[in-house]
Design an enzyme around this catalytic site. Structure first.
Site, PDB file in Angstrom:
ATOM      1  N   THR A 177       0.863  -1.178   0.000  1.00 12.29           N
ATOM      2  CA  THR A 177       0.000   0.000   0.000  1.00 12.29           C
ATOM      3  C   THR A 177       0.902   1.232   0.000  1.00 12.29           C
ATOM      4  O   THR A 177       2.093   1.146   0.312  1.00 12.29           O
ATOM      5  CB  THR A 177      -0.889   0.028   1.251  1.00 12.29           C
ATOM      6  OG1 THR A 177      -0.032   0.092   2.383  1.00 12.29           O
ATOM      7  CG2 THR A 177      -1.765  -1.204   1.350  1.00 12.29           C
ATOM      8  N   GLU A 324      -6.220  -2.949  -1.246  1.00 13.87           N
ATOM      9  CA  GLU A 324      -6.645  -4.173  -0.561  1.00 13.87           C
ATOM     10  C   GLU A 324      -7.740  -4.919  -1.314  1.00 13.87           C
ATOM     11  O   GLU A 324      -8.077  -6.042  -0.964  1.00 13.87           O
ATOM     12  CB  GLU A 324      -7.176  -3.807   0.843  1.00 13.87           C
ATOM     13  CG  GLU A 324      -6.147  -3.353   1.854  1.00 13.87           C
ATOM     14  CD  GLU A 324      -5.741  -1.880   1.714  1.00 13.87           C
ATOM     15  OE1 GLU A 324      -6.052  -1.248   0.680  1.00 13.87           O
ATOM     16  OE2 GLU A 324      -5.109  -1.365   2.646  1.00 13.87           O
ATOM     17  N   LYS A 437     -13.451  16.842  12.386  1.00 17.41           N
ATOM     18  CA  LYS A 437     -14.393  16.790  13.514  1.00 17.41           C
ATOM     19  C   LYS A 437     -14.375  18.138  14.200  1.00 17.41           C
ATOM     20  O   LYS A 437     -13.413  18.498  14.864  1.00 17.41           O
ATOM     21  CB  LYS A 437     -14.000  15.661  14.467  1.00 17.41           C
ATOM     22  CG  LYS A 437     -14.091  14.318  13.786  1.00 17.41           C
ATOM     23  CD  LYS A 437     -13.440  13.204  14.553  1.00 17.41           C
ATOM     24  CE  LYS A 437     -13.334  11.966  13.668  1.00 17.41           C
ATOM     25  NZ  LYS A 437     -12.097  11.884  12.904  1.00 17.41           N
ATOM     26  N   TRP A 442     -19.264  16.178  12.051  1.00 19.15           N
ATOM     27  CA  TRP A 442     -18.307  15.639  11.083  1.00 19.15           C
ATOM     28  C   TRP A 442     -18.447  16.408   9.787  1.00 19.15           C
ATOM     29  O   TRP A 442     -19.543  16.469   9.227  1.00 19.15           O
ATOM     30  CB  TRP A 442     -18.598  14.164  10.812  1.00 19.15           C
ATOM     31  CG  TRP A 442     -18.085  13.259  11.882  1.00 19.15           C
ATOM     32  CD1 TRP A 442     -17.817  13.590  13.176  1.00 19.15           C
ATOM     33  CD2 TRP A 442     -17.781  11.878  11.738  1.00 19.15           C
ATOM     34  NE1 TRP A 442     -17.374  12.499  13.857  1.00 19.15           N
ATOM     35  CE2 TRP A 442     -17.337  11.426  13.001  1.00 19.15           C
ATOM     36  CE3 TRP A 442     -17.833  10.971  10.673  1.00 19.15           C
ATOM     37  CZ2 TRP A 442     -16.951  10.114  13.231  1.00 19.15           C
ATOM     38  CZ3 TRP A 442     -17.463   9.666  10.899  1.00 19.15           C
ATOM     39  CH2 TRP A 442     -17.018   9.242  12.164  1.00 19.15           C
TER      40      TRP A 442
HETATM   41  P1  AMP Z   1      -5.098   3.122  -2.682  1.00 16.83           P
HETATM   42  O1  AMP Z   1      -5.090   1.914  -1.840  1.00 16.83           O
HETATM   43  O2  AMP Z   1      -3.826   3.878  -2.662  1.00 16.83           O
HETATM   44  O3  AMP Z   1      -5.526   2.807  -4.065  1.00 16.83           O
HETATM   45  O4  AMP Z   1      -6.191   4.128  -2.077  1.00 16.83           O
HETATM   46  C1  AMP Z   1      -7.526   3.724  -1.897  1.00 16.83           C
HETATM   47  C2  AMP Z   1      -8.327   4.873  -1.379  1.00 16.83           C
HETATM   48  O5  AMP Z   1      -8.515   5.874  -2.376  1.00 16.83           O
HETATM   49  C3  AMP Z   1      -9.725   4.493  -0.964  1.00 16.83           C
HETATM   50  O6  AMP Z   1      -9.770   3.913   0.325  1.00 16.83           O
HETATM   51  C4  AMP Z   1     -10.449   5.838  -1.031  1.00 16.83           C
HETATM   52  O7  AMP Z   1     -10.213   6.608   0.142  1.00 16.83           O
HETATM   53  C5  AMP Z   1      -9.755   6.527  -2.193  1.00 16.83           C
HETATM   54  N1  AMP Z   1     -10.562   6.386  -3.410  1.00 16.83           N
HETATM   55  C6  AMP Z   1     -10.449   5.477  -4.385  1.00 16.83           C
HETATM   56  N2  AMP Z   1     -11.360   5.667  -5.352  1.00 16.83           N
HETATM   57  C7  AMP Z   1     -12.107   6.727  -4.992  1.00 16.83           C
HETATM   58  C8  AMP Z   1     -13.237   7.425  -5.555  1.00 16.83           C
HETATM   59  N3  AMP Z   1     -13.773   7.074  -6.729  1.00 16.83           N
HETATM   60  N4  AMP Z   1     -13.734   8.470  -4.857  1.00 16.83           N
HETATM   61  C9  AMP Z   1     -13.196   8.865  -3.680  1.00 16.83           C
HETATM   62  N5  AMP Z   1     -12.137   8.252  -3.111  1.00 16.83           N
HETATM   63  C10 AMP Z   1     -11.600   7.198  -3.745  1.00 16.83           C
END
Ligand code: AMP
Length: 543
Positions: A177, A324, A437, A442
């Site tokens: 990640t 994930e 917050k 929120w």
């Molecule tokens: P990553 O693991 O680096 O791909 O990041 C995943 C995170 O990106 C998710 O948990 C979301 O917080 C954010 N994310 C992915 N797709 C979207 C979307 N279409 N809109 C808003 N947030 C997103």
């Protein structure tokens, strides 16, 4: 019993393009082109190279490359030989790169010549790596001392490998990640999971009849790095469908635009920042971008970016997922039944494009409160997004407590706050850790950003919580102004205040501080790095 217990293995994805004798090509930067039979032969030869180096079931093989035909070959050959493909995030800091390669236990490393200076810095931190292979774009590259050889030369000299059958639950891929908190964490996916994800992507895109497009007639060019969640898994689907595929190498907007035009690309996917960069590149201004279908994911698609892309004829829409989750969880599907019934069809269409979409095939998605109770599906009630799907990482490598937290209650916790409406569309409100917050309420940082982005002078914005003695936290906005525009704090604040007066957002959402900056810090995959911004206002240096 003679029935064949068909294992869901990545090698099965190659059967269809071969049986159908696809005449399409895999193109690298416009100057190298491979037919499907050539590609499959190269995959077999790479299998031969890996076998000669002693790779077998469970061996970890790391790749550091730009998006390329070689990377696609590795996507197949490495897992097909029973080994585990480790896609290295080349944009992490050198010590994090070394950490992830070492933590994965990689034995073999395939590395592009551009990363040799980096390797020199961290080589001694990689004791498990016993074989290093050079990837190069030069015709006759010099092979550094201690390397086992150069990719093309090794491939030419290798035997055609016969990939064996094995258990579909064998691990196929692993990666880390982006580690916005602490060190990156490793996730893993099995053959069965990658195959089901591939079928899931294809069937979900096929359902979206009014937007999206993904058929054998398309030309596919990923604009997300191949280290980031298998380029969202889409190269596997494109290959299975025998599509024309284009890989751009090192990301340079001019190269992307050139290839878009010359290769007549029809489908791509990227994070919003990349789409933004493309639309604002001088070379894009006279280019016909109509008919280009682009999936936006990784961060929310803003209304202004959506409208800018639509005005150029681009079919832009969202998908949601994470490292994930392999990654597809939801995808925007425009629906005729909703558009036909809407009082304002265009407004409805934009709303659907901006939503994160509906769950993909086989995805079970809930929005729950802190006691794992479902909140109403009314588009307003918010909670954490938790999911089940046949392709979620079962654990974080070597981290039991983080794995337990990820899977508490038997559902995978995304760490995102969302709401689902009565039609099944998900809206991501914020990340749990980014929500502000303030005064017992929120506030969605993403909602405030959306409002500020409607100001015509604003190019980019990020809102984070700054600590405040009285309110707990207060929103702080970092704003990048368009070239030539004049920053106007009062006007920006007035935009948010106007929305709070109509009850569309909390009155606490109006930022106290607006900080004008030249650029926003980005993470390794091009998303705004809110941790860095929070550190900035706390006056803390980033570690
Ligand atoms: P990553 O693991 O680096 O791909 O990041 C995943 C995170 O990106 C998710 O948990 C979301 O917080 C954010 N994310 C992915 N797709 C979207 C979307 N279409 N809109 C808003 N947030 C997103």
């Amino acid at each position: 019993m003679n029935a064949y217990a068909y294992p869901l293995l990545i090698k099965q994805l190659l059967k269809m393009p071969m049986a159908q004798a696809s005449r399409r090509e895999i193109v690298y930067r416009g100057d190298q082109r491979f037919t499907y039979p050539q590609f499959v032969e190269r995959v077999q030869r790479l299998g031969g190279v890996l076998a000669a180096f002693g790779a077998g079931i469970g061996s970890r093989i790391a790749v550091m490359d730009w998006d390329s035909h070689r990377y696609l070959e590795a996507y197949f050959a490495i897992p097909m030989s029973g080994a585990v493909l480790m896609t290295v995030n080349i944009r992490l800091r050198p010590e994090q790169i070394a950490y992830t390669i070492h933590h994965s236990g990689a034995e073999i490393l395939l590395i592009h010549s551009d990363f040799l200076p980096l390797l020199a810095k961290v080589r001694e931190m990689l004791p498990t790596v016993r074989v290093v292979v050079l990837l190069s774009d030069e015709p006759d590259p010099q092979i550094p001392e201690g390397f086992a050889g150069e990719y093309e030369a090794l491939i030419v000299g290798a035997t055609l490998h016969q990939f064996p059958d094995f258990d579909e639950n064998t691990e196929a891929t692993t990666f880390y990640t982006t580690g916005t908190t602490g060190m990156p964490k490793g996730v893993v996916f099995t053959h069965r999971q990658v195959v089901l994800h591939t079928l899931g992507i294809m069937s979900t895109l096929a359902m979206a009849g009014l937007n999206a497009k993904f058929s054998r007639e398309d030309v596919y060019m990923p604009l997300t790095p191949m280290f980031h969640v298998h380029a969202w898994g889409i190269p596997y689907a494109a290959t299975m469908m025998g599509m024309q595929q284009v890989y751009v190498g090192r990301f340079v907007p001019e190269t992307v635009l050139r290839l878009l035009a010359t290769e007549r690309v029809t489908v791509s996917h990227c994070v919003p920042a990349i789409m933004h960069m493309i639309l604002s590149a001088p070379a894009a201004q006279n280019l016909d971008l109509s008919g280009w279908h682009v999936i936006i994911g990784g961060s929310a698609l803003s209304r202004s970016l959506c409208e800018a892309a639509l005005s150029r004829g681009i079919d832009i829409f969202s998908a949601y997922g994470m490292s994930e989750t392999c990654p597809l969880i939801t995808l925007t599907q425009l629906r005729g039944d909703l558009l036909d019934a809407a009082p304002d069809r265009r407004e409805m269409e934009i709303g659907l494009r901006l939503s994160a979409g509906m769950p993909a095939a086989l995805v079970d998605l809930r929005i729950v409160d802190e006691h794992m109770r479902d909140v109403p599906r009314d588009g307003k009630s918010v909670g954490e997004v938790v999911v089940r799907a046949p392709y979620l990482t079962p654990y974080y490598v070597g981290d039991t407590s983080a794995s337990d937290a990820l899977w508490r209650g038997g559902w995978m916790h995304t760490g995102d706050i969302g709401a689902v409406d009565e039609n099944g569309y998900l809206r991501i409100i914020d990340r749990v850790k980014d929500v502000i917050k303030s005064g017992g309420e929120w506030i969605s940082s993403m909602d405030v950003e959306g409002i500020i982005m409607t100001h015509p002078s604003v190019l980019e914005v990020a809102v984070v919580g700054g600590t405040d003695e009285r309110w707990g936290e207060r929103p702080v906005a970092f704003v990048v102004i368009k070239p030539g525009a004049v920053p106007d704090e009062q006007e920006i604040r007035a935009k948010v205040r106007a929305r709070s007066e109509t009850d569309q957002i909390s009155r606490h959402a109006v930022p106290d501080r607006i900080i004008f900056v030249d650029a926003l810090e980005k993470t390794s995959v091009g998303k705004v790095d809110k941790r860095a911004l929070r550190a900035r206002i706390a006056g803390v240096r980033r570690e």
